[in-house]
Write an enzyme that holds these catalytic residues in place. Structure first.
Site, PDB file in Angstrom:
ATOM      1  CB  THR A 203      -5.414 -10.539  -6.727  1.00  0.00           C
ATOM      2  OG1 THR A 203      -5.036  -8.864  -6.518  1.00  0.00           O
ATOM      3  CG2 THR A 203      -4.323 -11.323  -7.019  1.00  0.00           C
TER       4      THR A 203
ATOM      5  NE  ARG B 285       1.354  -2.875  -4.004  1.00  0.00           N
ATOM      6  CZ  ARG B 285       0.652  -3.828  -3.868  1.00  0.00           C
ATOM      7  NH1 ARG B 285       0.522  -3.864  -5.051  1.00  0.00           N
ATOM      8  NH2 ARG B 285       0.618  -4.742  -3.012  1.00  0.00           N
ATOM      9  CB  VAL B 286       5.772  -5.451  -7.619  1.00  0.00           C
ATOM     10  CG1 VAL B 286       5.569  -6.879  -7.439  1.00  0.00           C
ATOM     11  CG2 VAL B 286       6.209  -4.153  -8.819  1.00  0.00           C
ATOM     12  N   GLY B 287       3.076  -5.819  -6.247  1.00  0.00           N
ATOM     13  CA  GLY B 287       3.378  -6.679  -4.610  1.00  0.00           C
ATOM     14  C   GLY B 287       3.368  -8.195  -4.455  1.00  0.00           C
ATOM     15  CG  ASP B 288       0.536 -11.128  -2.825  1.00  0.00           C
ATOM     16  OD1 ASP B 288      -0.009  -9.728  -3.350  1.00  0.00           O
ATOM     17  OD2 ASP B 288      -0.007 -12.095  -3.094  1.00  0.00           O
TER      18      ASP B 288
ATOM     19  N   GLY C 245      -1.034  -6.744  -0.722  1.00  0.00           N
ATOM     20  CA  GLY C 245       0.396  -8.013  -1.227  1.00  0.00           C
ATOM     21  C   GLY C 245       1.708  -7.865  -0.063  1.00  0.00           C
TER      22      GLY C 245
ATOM     23  N   GLY D  36      -5.057 -10.653  -1.276  1.00  0.00           N
ATOM     24  CA  GLY D  36      -5.099  -9.466  -0.520  1.00  0.00           C
ATOM     25  C   GLY D  36      -3.942  -8.094  -0.294  1.00  0.00           C
TER      26      GLY D  36
END
Ligand code: SD4
Length: 344
Positions: free
Chosen positions: A203, A231-234, A257, A255
């Site tokens: 990231t 899956r989707v993170g922050d 998410g 980091g």
């Protein structure tokens, strides 16, 4: 855990090199353009952003260029060169936000080289904030973005093959060599590089202040390696991976998410700054909030925030040691600093 006193003694920055830098110097640079990115490879992002700021350009254009620069770097794990999901496909998340709460975001986007620019396009040309998956890809293609082959980079092929040997679903980010025997069975946190020298993160977050005194930010990622499909993170979530309030400051992070989303991490840091905290202190308070939820589990993950306030002051704080960030301004030339952390 470090005591509050030792935090106060330790000052604002920990340069990784001999270059000495402090908060006062950034304060003096207030009103001057400045760009800050996560990690050592923030150098690549800042080199993309700086020419825009230097010629008096807008922070929003600078952060988009930061994203483009890092997404172009096939050796970095951001963008199409990144690690795939557990089905072997690279899926990208990105967002961008300007000084007037305009924002755009894409998630679960495949085969498009510059998700940050797709996010920008959504912000600039649609009434929406976020597009995902197939719809995001369709929007990108309709707007002239090239549909790439979807082939993994050589580095990602290698790490994916290795991962397939065990196919262990263990969503851990920025934490190298968990339970290494030579560390007495403890996890070793060395997120900047893996043993073969590749960056151990996926990231890039960048925040910038332009000569007109306006703030913007972006965040772009291939997300957690070997994640579940979908899956989707922050990173593409406004308020989690990025938040900008031009009256206060701009914040982004890297980091795990899920931990950031739960706390609306970047928004939380901005709100702490609004209450009067300096950027580093605001980041520290948000990290403490994240750790407090489950202090034992927090020993096993990394989250690191960077914050830039509208006075041009910069701060960072992380859960684990090893988080770094890069600053570029008229007086600081692509300098990498080590963040203070909750655990030592
Ligand atoms: C995610 N926050 O997808 C990202 C991962 C990351 O360095 O920051 N990796 O949860």
């Amino acid at each position: 855990m470090k005591s509050r006193r030792s935090f106060l003694r330790l000052g604002a920055f920990f340069p990784l090199t001999h270059f000495s830098f402090n908060r006062l110097l950034v304060g003096e640079a207030a009103g001057q353009p400045l760009v800050v990115s996560t990690w050592d490879s923030g150098i690549i992002a800042n080199k993309g952003a700086w020419p825009v700021l230097q010629r008096g350009g807008k922070a929003i254009d600078a952060v988009e260029q930061a994203g483009i620069a890092i997404e172009n770097d096939i050796n970095c794990c951001v963008g199409l060169g990144g690690n795939p999901d557990r089905d072997g496909r690279v899926t990208l998340d990105s967002c961008i936000m300007d000084d007037r709460f305009n924002c755009g975001s894409v998630a679960f986007l495949e085969r498009i080289k510059h998700p940050v620019s797709v996010a920008r396009k959504i912000m600039d040309t649609t009434p929406h904030v976020m597009l995902v998956g197939e719809g995001a890809q369709q929007f990108a293609v309709e707007n002239g973005f090239v549909l790439e082959s979807g082939k993994l980079s050589a580095g990602a092929q290698k790490t994916y093959r290795k991962w397939l040997e065990k196919s262990e679903y263990k969503p851990i980010i920025n934490v190298e060599n968990q339970k290494r025997p030579d560390a007495g069975g403890k996890g070793v946190f060395a997120p900047n590089k893996l043993d073969d020298g590749t960056p151990n993160h996926d990231t890039m977050g960048t925040v910038a202040l332009d000569a007109a005194g306006n703030l913007s930010g972006m965040c772009t990622t291939s997300g957690m390696g070997f994640k579940m499909r979908g899956r989707v993170g922050d990173s593409p979530i406004i308020g989690a991976g990025l938040y900008v309030d031009n009256e206060v400051g701009a914040v982004t992070c890297s980091g795990q998410g899920e931990e950031v989303i739960r706390m609306c991490g970047s928004h939380l840091v901005v709100e702490f700054m609004r209450q009067g905290l300096a950027p580093k202190e605001a980041c520290r308070r948000a990290i403490e909030r994240i750790v407090k939820r489950d202090p034992l589990r927090a020993k096993e993950f990394q989250v690191g925030f960077i914050a830039l306030n509208r006075q041009g002051e910069v701060g960072a704080f992380s859960v684990q040691p090893g988080f770094s960030y890069t600053i570029t301004s008229a007086t600081v030339s692509h300098q990498v600093y080590k963040s203070e952390s909750y655990f030592s």
